[in-house]
Enzyme design. Structure first.
Site, PDB file in Angstrom:
ATOM      1  CB  CYS A 386      -0.980  -0.041   1.160  1.00  0.00           C
ATOM      2  SG  CYS A 386      -2.438   0.939   0.805  1.00  0.00           S
ATOM      3  CG  HIS A 512      -3.423  -3.425   3.533  1.00  0.00           C
ATOM      4  ND1 HIS A 512      -2.341  -3.002   4.263  1.00  0.00           N
ATOM      5  CD2 HIS A 512      -4.051  -2.310   3.108  1.00  0.00           C
ATOM      6  CE1 HIS A 512      -2.321  -1.677   4.289  1.00  0.00           C
ATOM      7  NE2 HIS A 512      -3.349  -1.239   3.595  1.00  0.00           N
ATOM      8  CD  GLU A 514      -1.081  -6.166   5.509  1.00  0.00           C
ATOM      9  OE1 GLU A 514      -0.913  -6.438   4.304  1.00  0.00           O
ATOM     10  OE2 GLU A 514      -1.111  -4.997   5.933  1.00  0.00           O
TER      11      GLU A 514
HETATM   12  N1  GLN Z   1      -1.763   6.734   3.073  1.00  0.00           N
HETATM   13  C1  GLN Z   1      -1.991   6.052   1.843  1.00  0.00           C
HETATM   14  C2  GLN Z   1      -3.394   6.270   1.315  1.00  0.00           C
HETATM   15  O1  GLN Z   1      -4.255   6.733   1.988  1.00  0.00           O
HETATM   16  C3  GLN Z   1      -1.715   4.562   1.998  1.00  0.00           C
HETATM   17  C4  GLN Z   1      -2.610   3.889   2.976  1.00  0.00           C
HETATM   18  C5  GLN Z   1      -2.125   2.534   3.420  1.00  0.00           C
HETATM   19  O2  GLN Z   1      -0.957   2.227   3.351  1.00  0.00           O
HETATM   20  N2  GLN Z   1      -3.022   1.727   3.898  1.00  0.00           N
HETATM   21  O3  GLN Z   1      -3.671   6.003   0.168  1.00  0.00           O
END
Ligand code: GLN
Length: 543
Positions: A386, A512, A514
């Site tokens: 992400c 994600h 995970e």
């Molecule tokens: N801060 C970034 C976003 O809002 C990534 C978010 C994250 O890593 N879950 O897109």
């Protein structure tokens, strides 16, 4: 279904003495043991705080925010539930006091209680109970964990609701399990039962008599001690269970079953079930305690390092990747900010793999970018998640494509090259809670890619939690410079995975993974990342 009277059974798990005794793991382990005995279960977490969901809380306060397929931002205990059992967690499996009050106040404004004074009892407790019942459709047993510690003011409405529940569904369909602490006092060389006695007294004050006690302890409880606890707490001696400290959380189901927990539960609830088959757990524990391929060192470059629970699912997923490779994973937490300010103090080359996890906000970004540059230039396996993908795209744009000011508009709203940006519809959102791309989305993979090789499938579903996306204005330019877009949304508009050719394993995803990994089914990307890290260790050793 072996539930003789065809009624859903309810197990309530409460906690006493202090927090962090592992109530979530205990509830998840009970769920797993019942599943291993052939029963269909689900779990529910009741959280006493006023936030409507944990989505807006800092991971440093409350640990990670766990995301479900249907896009709920939930308590991290739901992660344990999904890792330990086959139950799929959804929005309804986590409810907070804030959500309960919100529902009741919304109903009051709509005029649904016209004429009544709206009160904690019965309106709030009714709302809680109706939620518990809603979760119990189509299962044999609901395991409901009440957050907080008995004695807290905050959890009182939940405890009152579960007290009343006994009368609503009849005593034979309900079980109260209380997790408590039996501390070992070094100076006297003794285990002490008083905190347990007091905590059970507190529960009884509010009308709940526990049926089973799980006593968290460093030493096995003797029969004499069990008798004493049984006498003071009015719990049958066989139902006073030693919940021993274990090296690894995945040993808990085996340890609890060693005390005969399933038999106790099914006989008290009047259901019949087969003896639990714990072979899969035994295999997991065996690999974790003695991995055939030794250990590897993974660097995780993050910023919420003050609380272990901030990266709970990530930690577990790395361990799962180790299980599928029969290797122990040594996780080295590196502070992204210090890495930026004082890079000389950290020798990144000594790691077998580098991972940059998800996150929010500008702090630590430059350190993460430096770590990714090092991984890219030095052929170290790299996995970005992400925000980790955002940083990988920024690093590539700056250092390979020479867009020196490239950035994400999250950290630099006026950057001339916003390679990561908001989609137009995100720009119009004003609420912070629940306003991200959340939950499960389909991702299509390109053949001849590390992603495809890892998954062995063209289409995969992964969970998201972010606002910002790859900016398509830069797609051709970056592709020509060697960034491979190996995973896209079905209409091709959203970049879900990027990777590099001419590198042992460099992959970053917008989602994600995970959240979808478990010890029995390690996530393919974690398996592949750890496999390539093992290869690096081998190459280093052979040099
Ligand atoms: N801060 C970034 C976003 O809002 C990534 C978010 C994250 O890593 N879950 O897109």
């Amino acid at each position: 279904m072996k539930n003789t009277n065809n009624k859903v059974k309810y197990i309530f798990v409460t906690g006493g003495v202090l927090s962090s005794l592992g109530k979530g793991i205990a509830a998840a382990s009970i769920g797993s043991l019942l599943e291993c005995s052939g029963l269909k279960i689900t779990l529910l977490k009741l959280d006493p705080y006023i936030n409507v969901d944990p989505g807006t809380m800092s991971p440093l306060q409350h640990g990670e925010v766990y995301v479900t397929d249907d896009g709920a931002e939930t308590d991290l205990d739901l992660g344990h539930y999904e890792r330990f059992t086959n139950a799929t967690m959804r929005k309804i499996n986590n409810v907070t006091a804030g959500k309960i009050y919100h529902n009741v106040i919304t109903k009051e404004r709509r005029g649904e209680y016209l004429g009544s004074t709206v009160q904690v009892i019965p309106h709030i407790t009714d709302e809680i109970k109706s939620h518990i019942r809603q979760v119990g459709k189509d299962v044999d047993v609901v395991i409901c964990e009440v957050g907080g510690t008995v004695g807290d003011i905050e959890s009182l409405p939940f405890l009152e609701a579960i007290r009343q529940f006994r009368f609503d569904v009849k005593s034979k369909n309900i079980l109260y399990i209380h997790l408590t602490l039996v501390p070992y006092i070094k100076t006297s060389g003794e285990l002490k039962t008083k905190p347990t006695q007091h905590s059970v007294q507190k529960l009884r004050e509010i009308g709940i008599q526990p049926d089973v006690l799980l006593c968290r302890t460093e030493e096995k409880l003797s029969t004499q001690l069990k008798n004493k606890i049984s006498l003071f707490c009015s719990v049958e001696v066989d139902s006073v269970i030693t919940a021993m400290d274990v090296k690894n959380i995945y040993e808990v189901p085996i340890s609890l079953e060693g005390e005969g927990l399933v038999d106790i539960i099914i006989s008290k609830l009047g259901i019949s079930a087969k003896k639990p088959n714990l072979d899969s757990w035994k295999r997991v524990v065996q690999v974790l305690s003695k991995p055939k391929s030794g250990e590897i060192d993974i660097a995780v470059v993050g910023k919420y390092l003050g609380l272990q629970d901030s990266y709970k699912s990530l930690t577990e997923a790395l361990i799962h990747g180790g299980i599928s490779n029969d290797v122990g994973v040594n996780i080295n937490w590196l502070d992204a900010e210090s890495l930026d300010q004082d890079p000389a103090t950290t020798d990144l080359s000594r790691y077998h793999g580098i991972l940059v996890p998800g996150g929010f906000g500008e702090r630590g970004i430059e350190g993460k970018i430096k770590a990714i540059k090092h991984a890219r230039e030095n052929q170290i396996p790299f996995f970005g998640i992400c925000l980790g993908m955002h940083c990988a795209v920024i690093e590539f744009s700056r250092n390979v494509v020479q867009l020196h000011m490239a950035n994400s508009s999250e950290f630099s709203p006026n950057t001339p090259d916003p390679v990561i940006d908001l989609l137009p519809d995100q720009n119009n959102k004003s609420d912070k809670g629940g306003s991200m791309r959340l939950g499960e989305y389909l991702c299509q993979l390109r053949k001849n890619s590390n992603a495809f090789e890892a998954y062995g499938a063209r289409e995969v579903y992964e969970r998201h939690r972010h606002r910002y996306e790859f900016n398509n204005r830069y797609r051709i330019q970056l592709e020509e410079a060697g960034l491979k877009f190996s995973g896209l949304s079905p209409n091709g508009n959203l970049v879900e995975i990027v990777e590099l050719e001419n590198h042992p394993w460099f992959l970053a995803g917008q989602f994600h993974p995970e959240f979808k990994s478990s010890p029995m089914k390690p996530h393919p990307l974690f398996t592949a990342f750890i496999a390539s890290s093992c290869l690096r260790r081998k190459n280093i050793q052979e040099k």
